[in-house]
Design an enzyme around this catalytic site. Structure first.
Site, PDB file in Angstrom:
ATOM      1  N   HIS A   1       0.866  -1.184   0.000  1.00  0.00           N
ATOM      2  CA  HIS A   1       0.000   0.000   0.000  1.00  0.00           C
ATOM      3  C   HIS A   1       0.904   1.237   0.000  1.00  0.00           C
ATOM      4  CE1 HIS A   1      -2.776   2.959   1.740  1.00  0.00           C
ATOM      5  NE2 HIS A   1      -3.764   2.152   1.429  1.00  0.00           N
TER       6      HIS A   1
ATOM      7  N   LYS B   1     -10.505   0.488  10.719  1.00  0.00           N
ATOM      8  CA  LYS B   1     -10.781  -0.706   9.908  1.00  0.00           C
ATOM      9  C   LYS B   1     -11.221  -1.872  10.790  1.00  0.00           C
ATOM     10  CE  LYS B   1      -7.268   0.430   6.450  1.00  0.00           C
ATOM     11  NZ  LYS B   1      -7.991   0.874   5.264  1.00  0.00           N
TER      12      LYS B   1
HETATM   13  C1  LIG Z   1      -2.488  -2.604   3.792  1.00  0.00           C
HETATM   14  C2  LIG Z   1      -2.797  -1.190   4.156  1.00  0.00           C
HETATM   15  N1  LIG Z   1      -1.829  -0.435   4.698  1.00  0.00           N
HETATM   16  C3  LIG Z   1      -2.036   0.835   5.068  1.00  0.00           C
HETATM   17  C4  LIG Z   1      -3.261   1.426   4.889  1.00  0.00           C
HETATM   18  C5  LIG Z   1      -3.445   2.846   5.319  1.00  0.00           C
HETATM   19  O1  LIG Z   1      -4.356   2.911   6.361  1.00  0.00           O
HETATM   20  P1  LIG Z   1      -4.809   4.323   6.934  1.00  0.00           P
HETATM   21  O2  LIG Z   1      -5.429   5.054   5.789  1.00  0.00           O
HETATM   22  O3  LIG Z   1      -5.777   3.982   8.006  1.00  0.00           O
HETATM   23  O4  LIG Z   1      -3.594   4.997   7.423  1.00  0.00           O
HETATM   24  C6  LIG Z   1      -4.303   0.698   4.337  1.00  0.00           C
HETATM   25  C7  LIG Z   1      -5.615   1.315   4.092  1.00  0.00           C
HETATM   26  O5  LIG Z   1      -6.364   0.929   3.247  1.00  0.00           O
HETATM   27  C8  LIG Z   1      -4.067  -0.650   3.965  1.00  0.00           C
HETATM   28  O6  LIG Z   1      -5.027  -1.399   3.433  1.00  0.00           O
END
Ligand SMILES: Cc1ncc(COP(=O)(O)O)c(C=O)c1O
Length: 392
Positions: free
Chosen positions: A112, A214
């Site tokens: 991500h 989440k």
């Molecule tokens: C695997 C992964 N890492 C990091 C994130 C980032 O999360 P946040 O937007 O809550 O910081 C996400 C969000 O979709 C994710 O799916």
């Protein structure tokens, strides 16, 4: 697990009875227990933490620290090893900004953007090389890990579960291999902590990061777990009030972790809401949640598999299902689904390099959670059929 009964705890489904919510990998819905915990904090206990000397302030500080304890127990960590942050993104940025290590960085193609860009920036600033673990059948393969992690590796940052494919990476083994080469491991558990039990003592990762929103908790609260000795060695990310032992004109003595990393007034109500979410998930039983979520994903796969125009991209036993519909852009599919009150995510899911590597223009992603039923899987398939018909 009785998802119909669980659904009754979520006011949003009373408000929107026709909603089929399958976008949990983006953010989950919130049970009444979490909403009430946040409201109760503001109604009864609101005060700043770690500062006031009156009872209300003590009660707020105690509630905030109790939340930390609950979250530590949730992942089998010590309280001192839990730093409250805004989300996974902030946790990854905190680490990349403050962690000092020798050697290069290994990321994964499936990363991500939030677990990729902070390390890319660090590599650029500090002249470190970056290598990427490949994705094979939706997962990182151990053969590839053995090839890429070597004596030059200083840090490995990977996802426990990919937000595009939903498959669990062999992280325990990856940590072992990295540690054999004295490399640190940062695990992004944004997609795993909501669905499967996490035990930091078993995983043995040096750091893990996840987001409250989440996993049925509020937005604006997330967690960085770090091994105590490592957190102690790290410099603070931000400086200011609430993270110092003493300050003179010429000298600053920082507090010990975790407070060293929590400068300024924190999201106190958020932490309390996250504690309520963790308690809620523990009452359901995370093993049961995992089994249920995989079953609903399996049902989604089975139903979609019957539609000729659909190409499934997530491997079997994944926690979510990504797919494409022949002849239709993922955004168009998601829009048709939306018109049918089926909420999914479409696009590159903040994993653009992965899509580039696999030559995909995006995917449609259906991600179930504890309140989704097999009937949600059927509604999704009906709407996908409609989209497939329209574009073919
Ligand atoms: C695997 C992964 N890492 C990091 C994130 C980032 O999360 P946040 O937007 O809550 O910081 C996400 C969000 O979709 C994710 O799916």
């Amino acid at each position: 697990m009785n998802p119909e009964k669980i659904k009754e705890d979520f006011p949003i489904f009373e408000e929107r009875p026709k909603l089929t919510y399958l976008d949990n990998a983006a953010t989950s819905q919130k049970p009444r227990q979490v909403i009430e915990a946040v409201a109760e904090f503001y109604s009864r206990n609101n005060s700043n933490t770690g500062r006031g000397l009156y009872k209300l302030a003590n009660d707020a500080s105690q509630a905030y620290e109790e939340s930390r304890k609950t979250i530590a127990e949730f992942i089998n960590a010590e309280k001192k090893e839990i730093v409250f942050v805004r989300n996974t993104t902030e946790a990854q940025n905190l680490l990349a900004s403050t962690l000092k290590f020798e050697g290069d960085i290994v990321l994964s193609e499936m990363a991500h953007h939030s677990e990729q860009l902070p390390w890319r920036r660090k590599a650029k600033n500090e002249n470190k090389e970056i290598d990427y673990l490949h994705t094979s059948n939706g997962k990182i393969s151990l053969e590839n890990v053995k090839e890429k992690i070597n004596e030059d590796t200083g840090l490995v940052a990977i996802s426990h579960i990919s937000n595009v494919f939903g498959a669990e990476n062999p992280v325990k083994k990856i940590v072992e291999i990295a540690h054999e080469h004295d490399a640190l491991v940062v695990l992004d558990c944004a997609q795993s902590a909501p669905h499967i039990p996490i035990n930091v003592k078993q995983l043995k990762a040096d750091f893990i990061t996840f987001s409250g929103h989440k996993m049925m908790g509020p937005t604006g609260i997330g967690v960085l777990y770090g091994r105590k000795a490592l957190l102690e060695d790290m410099k603070p990310y931000q400086v200011g009030g609430g993270m110092v032992g003493s300050v003179t004109k010429n000298n600053v003595k920082y507090s010990k972790p975790p407070h060293k990393f929590e400068a300024g007034t924190q999201n106190i109500a958020g932490a309390i809401g996250l504690e309520a979410a963790v308690n809620y998930l523990q009452d359901l039983g995370l093993e049961k949640v995992k089994t249920h979520d995989k079953q609903v994903s399996q049902k989604i796969r089975e139903n979609l598999n019957k539609i000729e125009e659909v190409e499934l991209l997530s491997p079997n036993s994944s926690i979510l299902v990504s797919f494409k519909v022949r002849g239709a852009h993922p955004h168009d599919v998601a829009e048709i689904l939306g018109q049918n009150q089926v909420a999914v995510r479409a696009g590159n899911h903040c994993a653009q390099p992965l899509h580039e590597e696999l030559d995909m223009n995006g995917t449609v992603r259906a991600s179930p959670y504890a309140y989704n039923t097999e009937s949600d899987a059927e509604k999704l398939a009906e709407a996908v059929k409609e989209a497939a018909k329209l574009f073919n």
